[in-house]
Scaffold this active site. Structure first.
Site, PDB file in Angstrom:
ATOM      1  N   GLU A   1       0.829  -1.224   0.000  1.00 14.90           N
ATOM      2  CA  GLU A   1       0.000   0.000   0.000  1.00 14.90           C
ATOM      3  C   GLU A   1       0.855   1.262   0.000  1.00 14.90           C
ATOM      4  O   GLU A   1       0.466   2.280   0.567  1.00 14.90           O
ATOM      5  CB  GLU A   1      -0.950   0.026   1.208  1.00 14.90           C
ATOM      6  CG  GLU A   1      -2.201  -0.773   1.009  1.00 14.90           C
ATOM      7  CD  GLU A   1      -2.856  -0.525  -0.330  1.00 14.90           C
ATOM      8  OE1 GLU A   1      -3.280  -1.507  -0.946  1.00 14.90           O
ATOM      9  OE2 GLU A   1      -2.914   0.628  -0.789  1.00 14.90           O
TER      10      GLU A   1
HETATM   11  C1  LIG Z   1       2.589  -9.560   0.363  1.00 17.10           C
HETATM   12  C2  LIG Z   1       2.324  -8.476  -0.626  1.00 17.10           C
HETATM   13  C3  LIG Z   1       1.018  -8.150  -0.937  1.00 17.10           C
HETATM   14  C4  LIG Z   1       0.755  -7.159  -1.883  1.00 17.10           C
HETATM   15  N1  LIG Z   1      -0.539  -6.912  -2.264  1.00 17.10           N
HETATM   16  C5  LIG Z   1      -0.772  -6.119  -3.342  1.00 17.10           C
HETATM   17  C6  LIG Z   1      -2.079  -6.023  -3.913  1.00 17.10           C
HETATM   18  O1  LIG Z   1      -3.044  -6.610  -3.423  1.00 17.10           O
HETATM   19  N2  LIG Z   1      -2.240  -5.268  -5.025  1.00 17.10           N
HETATM   20  C7  LIG Z   1      -1.206  -4.602  -5.613  1.00 17.10           C
HETATM   21  O2  LIG Z   1      -1.419  -3.949  -6.623  1.00 17.10           O
HETATM   22  N3  LIG Z   1       0.047  -4.664  -5.086  1.00 17.10           N
HETATM   23  C8  LIG Z   1       0.284  -5.408  -3.975  1.00 17.10           C
HETATM   24  N4  LIG Z   1       1.545  -5.506  -3.456  1.00 17.10           N
HETATM   25  C9  LIG Z   1       2.613  -4.725  -4.048  1.00 17.10           C
HETATM   26  C10 LIG Z   1       3.121  -3.618  -3.133  1.00 17.10           C
HETATM   27  O3  LIG Z   1       2.181  -2.599  -3.026  1.00 17.10           O
HETATM   28  C11 LIG Z   1       4.480  -3.157  -3.680  1.00 17.10           C
HETATM   29  O4  LIG Z   1       5.395  -4.199  -3.402  1.00 17.10           O
HETATM   30  C12 LIG Z   1       4.940  -1.855  -3.075  1.00 17.10           C
HETATM   31  O5  LIG Z   1       4.125  -0.793  -3.492  1.00 17.10           O
HETATM   32  C13 LIG Z   1       6.393  -1.533  -3.442  1.00 17.10           C
HETATM   33  O6  LIG Z   1       6.635  -1.713  -4.801  1.00 17.10           O
HETATM   34  P1  LIG Z   1       7.886  -2.595  -5.267  1.00 17.10           P
HETATM   35  O7  LIG Z   1       7.806  -3.888  -4.565  1.00 17.10           O
HETATM   36  O8  LIG Z   1       7.940  -2.615  -6.735  1.00 17.10           O
HETATM   37  O9  LIG Z   1       9.138  -1.834  -4.692  1.00 17.10           O
HETATM   38  P2  LIG Z   1       9.906  -0.629  -5.437  1.00 17.10           P
HETATM   39  O10 LIG Z   1       8.926   0.363  -5.937  1.00 17.10           O
HETATM   40  O11 LIG Z   1      10.874  -1.199  -6.402  1.00 17.10           O
HETATM   41  O12 LIG Z   1      10.682   0.016  -4.204  1.00 17.10           O
HETATM   42  C14 LIG Z   1      11.959  -0.454  -3.751  1.00 17.10           C
HETATM   43  C15 LIG Z   1      12.492   0.570  -2.747  1.00 17.10           C
HETATM   44  O13 LIG Z   1      12.664   1.828  -3.407  1.00 17.10           O
HETATM   45  C16 LIG Z   1      11.938   2.839  -2.731  1.00 17.10           C
HETATM   46  N5  LIG Z   1      11.387   3.766  -3.719  1.00 17.10           N
HETATM   47  C17 LIG Z   1      10.823   3.481  -4.909  1.00 17.10           C
HETATM   48  N6  LIG Z   1      10.441   4.607  -5.523  1.00 17.10           N
HETATM   49  C18 LIG Z   1      10.749   5.629  -4.713  1.00 17.10           C
HETATM   50  C19 LIG Z   1      10.611   7.041  -4.775  1.00 17.10           C
HETATM   51  N7  LIG Z   1      10.022   7.641  -5.810  1.00 17.10           N
HETATM   52  N8  LIG Z   1      11.076   7.775  -3.745  1.00 17.10           N
HETATM   53  C20 LIG Z   1      11.629   7.195  -2.661  1.00 17.10           C
HETATM   54  N9  LIG Z   1      11.791   5.868  -2.546  1.00 17.10           N
HETATM   55  C21 LIG Z   1      11.354   5.092  -3.550  1.00 17.10           C
HETATM   56  C22 LIG Z   1      10.845   2.128  -1.955  1.00 17.10           C
HETATM   57  O14 LIG Z   1      10.427   2.882  -0.822  1.00 17.10           O
HETATM   58  C23 LIG Z   1      11.554   0.833  -1.575  1.00 17.10           C
HETATM   59  O15 LIG Z   1      12.301   1.026  -0.408  1.00 17.10           O
HETATM   60  C24 LIG Z   1       1.829  -6.460  -2.481  1.00 17.10           C
HETATM   61  C25 LIG Z   1       3.145  -6.785  -2.140  1.00 17.10           C
HETATM   62  C26 LIG Z   1       3.394  -7.786  -1.250  1.00 17.10           C
HETATM   63  C27 LIG Z   1       4.823  -8.145  -0.954  1.00 17.10           C
END
Ligand SMILES: Cc1cc2nc3c(=O)[nH]c(=O)nc-3n(C[C@H](O)[C@H](O)[C@H](O)COP(=O)(O)OP(=O)(O)OC[C@H]3O[C@@H](n4cnc5c(N)ncnc54)[C@H](O)[C@@H]3O)c2cc1C
Length: 595
Positions: free
Chosen positions: A438
């Protein structure tokens, strides 16, 4: 490994911090009488304690089955969901015109705390569904509401949120899932990952809310549209009909929430999944934000819930585990570890942190109620802005703190905390997802900085700070010295928050990189200070109750002691966050090549 919903604490925060009786006086919330609130909390507590909590550890151990695209939930989950739905829990805060009970979000948030404390994996399905309902109530057409909303409110079907793709996580604008116009509907093709409860065996249909991009859409978030994509297309009589072109490809293997299916979803392998537009083309992000804001508060609430569960377990263990003589005792016998000051420090940190988080989360929900239902438009607008300000703080601060507190829960158990059989480790593992999904803490902090602080020039933040100082003037004037002495350190930190707010407004106007580097310390500063404010307010009320001889004196006495502990041991962290905001330039000082 039992859980007992802390009904007295919940009721106290609902009454004294959220202002539930005032909310119950607003048009549409008249049903939330004190008796009904007691009945709701009591019955929810029973389901949480007796049905959901006992499945938490077994669900974690057993995990999920997956075969030929079909998910099998752990033993007992399906029956528990049926019981949850049959008892009407799914419909609590929703529109009565579509089968909801129309009760305040503040009350529903307290109930959500119980589901999540009892069994976070189980609670994730209703959590996402609740966001889907909020979205459809706000943005769907009447026909869509009749077709989907009523069944999502009753719990006959469940809803999901589909944003994430391999290349589009925090950067939602990078999503590639395609939508093509096809008569009265659209055809959706693409892959979504990490979809919570994207497939399961609870219900005979699942309603996916999917973000996708039309061929002629502008780049980025301005070119995203939102679609209802049901697992089974709906017959004219409202029942689930033929299978839509979508499937769950696989389940992720995770650190925690083992009983919650996290699905890789494929849409349109055979030509395109049928989807129905919600709102207007290219306006999907605005609609999805309704769901995201709802879910962000709910995830913040998960932080409160898991911390409380871990606290209850750690307290029981600390009473039971005997090690070493108590310091200063003449008794040569070893004592329960709850007697050791360092264990007390950890327990008090868990307790005070959890109570502060609960105050913020319930207040956040109450502001949403005021924004929806207050008869005065000025109050509605102010509460809306305040709820928007508090949401990233609740989500970011309560989930980070939730992780820290569950870690303390493990620590209190010593070696047994590292051994799975106690369950302390599960709370720690389950909590770890909360600051990630989220929107990560980093994203919440940027939301707080850019949309909630800079956009209105600090007006909402200043208004809240002013209100904090007004409360503290009352605290300072209390005749109870245990309460009046809480004022000075809290006022000092509120002033520090005010100073950091002004400083960040200035930095944000001149140097966004440095402001962004300060965003997470600012979020933590805000959360820590708001927590202090609300615990002072709790202590003030508790003191008045003690003076009037009303209620349980031990309960109110504990409120004052908890506030004191928070001010002495947790609130001082605010100074560190303020210093980090001032020193934010050093964050980006090193060249990338130096890493
Ligand atoms: C168990 C689980 C359930 C989930 N459920 C859902 C769901 O139901 N529906 C859905 O759509 N998604 C879901 N997600 C996805 C989840 O919302 C994302 O994993 C999350 O938003 C982070 O995206 P990412 O994993 O691609 O990390 P990334 O975006 O790659 O982030 C990696 C790191 O970089 C940082 N970062 C990235 N961009 C920026 C920025 N602009 N400024 C500062 N820091 C930044 C982040 O804070 C993080 O520390 C789920 C994930 C998990 C693991």
């Amino acid at each position: 490994m039992t859980y007992t919903a802390p009904l007295d604490d919940m009721r106290f925060v609902l009454d004294e911090i959220a202002g539930l009786s005032e909310i119950a006086g607003m048009p549409g919330y008249e049903d939330a009488t004190p008796d009904l609130v007691d009945a709701v909390l009591g019955e929810a507590g029973r389901l949480a304690n007796e049905v959901l909590a006992p499945l938490n550890h077994s669900g974690d151990r057993e995990g999920l089955g997956f075969e030929n695209g079909v998910v099998r939930t752990p033993k007992g989950f399906r029956e528990a969901y049926q019981q949850y739905v049959e008892s009407g829990w799914n419909s609590l805060p929703f529109d009565p015109d579509y089968g909801g009970q129309g009760l305040p979000w503040a009350l529903s948030t307290a109930v959500t705390e119980m589901w999540n404390a009892a069994n976070m994996s189980f609670a994730l399905c209703p959590l996402l569904n609740q966001g889907a309902v909020d979205l459809l109530e706000t943005h769907a057409t009447e026909e869509q509401k009749q077709t989907y909303l009523t069944k999502l409110i009753s719990g006959e079907w469940t809803g999901t949120m589909n944003l994430t793709e391999p290349q589009a996580g925090s950067d939602v604008g990078a999503l590639k899932t395609k939508a093509e116009r096809n008569g009265d509907h659209y055809l959706i093709t693409g892959q979504k990952i990490y979809i919570t409860w994207g497939e399961h065996d609870y219900t005979d249909n699942i309603v996916h809310l999917v973000l996708a991009r039309l061929p002629d859409a502008p780049a980025g978030t301005k070119g995203i549209s939102l679609f209802i994509v049901p697992k089974f297309l709906v017959n004219a009589d409202g029942t689930a009909g033929p299978r839509n072109d979508l499937r769950c490809v696989s389940l992720e293997h995770k650190l925690g929430v083992h009983a919650s299916p996290t699905c890789v979803m494929a849409y349109g392998d055979n030509g395109g999944a049928v989807g129905y537009l919600v709102g207007e083309e290219n306006n999907g992000m605005a609609c999805m934000f309704t769901m995201m804001n709802n879910a962000r508060l709910a995830v913040g609430m998960q932080g409160v819930a898991i911390a409380d569960r871990a606290y209850q377990q750690a307290t029981a263990f600390a009473r039971d585990r005997v090690q070493s003589r108590a310091i200063g005792s003449s008794d040569p016998k070893a004592t329960a570890i709850i007697q050791h000051p360092d264990v007390r420090r950890m327990l008090m940190t868990m307790r005070a942190g959890t109570e502060a988080m609960r105050c913020i989360a319930y207040l956040n929900a109450a502001e949403i109620d005021r924004a929806h239902r207050h008869p005065d438009a000025t109050v509605r607008a102010k509460s809306d802005a305040r709820a928007n300000l508090l949401t990233p703080i609740t989500k970011g601060w309560a989930t980070e703190l939730g992780c820290n507190l569950t870690s303390l829960g493990v620590q209190i158990h010593g070696g047994m905390g590292f051994i799975e059989e106690t369950g302390a480790a599960q709370h720690y593992r389950d909590a770890r997802i909360l600051p990630i999904y989220e929107g990560t803490t980093g994203i919440q902090a940027l939301d707080l900085l850019t949309r909630k602080l800079l956009r209105d020039g600090g007006e909402t933040a200043r208004g809240l700070i002013e209100e904090m100082l007004e409360t503290l003037a009352q605290v300072s004037a209390s005749e109870d010295t245990r309460v009046s002495t809480l004022a000075a350190p809290t006022i000092e930190q509120i002033r520090s928050l005010a100073k950091s707010t002004e400083s960040l407004l200035k930095t944000g106007a001149e140097d966004m990189v440095t402001a962004a580097a300060a965003a997470t310390p600012y979020l933590n500063l805000f959360g820590t200070v708001v927590g202090g404010w609300l615990l002072c307010k709790s202590a003030l009320t508790a003191s008045a109750k003690l003076a009037s001889g009303e209620g349980n004196s031990l309960f109110y006495d504990a409120k004052i002691k908890t506030a004191r502990f928070y001010l002495d041991n947790i609130l001082p962290q605010a100074s560190g966050y303020a210093a980090a905001i001032e020193g934010a330039e050093s964050v980006m000082a090193m060249d990338e090549a130096q890493f």
